[in-house]
Enzyme design. Structure first.
Site: not given
Ligand SMILES: [Zn+2]
Length: 253
Positions: A104, A122, A156
């Protein structure tokens, strides 16, 4: 500190092991965790604010707020080192033909120690995913220490998110499938649960399944938990003290 004699005898015949770890194992490396992931803040108000910051809703509305908490968790992770419990779990994996670790913890210390077959249910606070183009990445320790604002995607310029499960989000399906296959269908000879209060059903279930099928089950925790009465051996103590004893017996068998 020593192991019960009947446990030592039983460990000699084990060829597959599943280990389940929680916040207690990270705590032994000095990493305090946050409420709801098995850890606690002493200050309840701070704990609630942290849970809110680490929610899917806050990530959408105010990613900077989420990142302030995530970057603090990531800094704790890169400032910490694996402890004797992490190393014992590596030794178990190296000693046996089949091994799986379900954790976890989101600090990546198991992988850093050398564990290979890890289901980090997780996620990991050093891993990132771009909200715009889905590109995945991972921070270096130097990048974590330099982190100030919401990080951006190098491909990006979109906003990045931590590739960890936030409150209000589903667990990743691929990891749930692996958990089912490796711990519930093909149940290991021995299942050890260490350093967790085991409140989540997906943590409790593999232990109950193993116990129900007559496999060896061991709990290692300083305090009793809801699993204590279901496992064959419930050992009181630190994972860093008890797991090396178990791993050494298995490695020498
Ligand atoms: Zn990106």
């Amino acid at each position: 500190m020593r192991l019960p004699d009947d446990l030592v005898d039983a460990l000699g015949n084990v060829s597959s092991v599943g280990v389940i770890t929680g916040a207690g194992v990270s705590a032994e490396s000095g990493i305090q965790t946050y409420r709801g992931q098995g850890g606690i803040y002493d200050d309840e108000a701070e704990g609630d604010a942290t849970v809110e910051a680490l929610s899917a809703a806050t990530l959408r509305a105010d990613p900077g707020r989420t990142w302030r908490v995530v970057s603090e968790l990531a800094r704790r992770a890169v400032d910490a080192a694996p402890n004797a419990a992490h190393e014992a779990i590596v030794l178990l994996e190296q000693s046996l033909p089949r091994f799986v670790l379900l954790t976890q913890n989101v600090d990546g210390l198991h992988r850093l120690a050398g564990s290979r077959n890890v289901i980090d249910i997780h996620g990991d606070v050093l891993d990132t995913r771009c909200l715009a183009c889905d590109e995945r990445g991972r921070f270096t320790p130097a990048e974590v220490r330099a982190l100030r604002n919401t990080p951006r995607c190098q491909a990006c310029d979109g906003i990045l998110r931590p590739d960890a499960v936030l409150f209000g989000e589903m667990l990743p399906e691929e990891k749930i499938l692996r958990l089912h296959h490796e711990l519930l269908e093909d149940v290991p000879d021995l299942v050890i649960v260490a350093g967790t209060t085991a409140i989540f059903p997906y943590i409790v279930q593999p232990v109950l399944e193993a116990a129900g099928r007559g496999r060896l089950t061991v709990e290692v925790n300083p305090e009793p938990t809801q699993l204590s009465e279901h496992v064959r051996w419930s050992l009181r103590g630190k994972a860093g003290d008890l797991l090396p004893l178990i791993a050494n017996v298995v490695a020498e068998a």
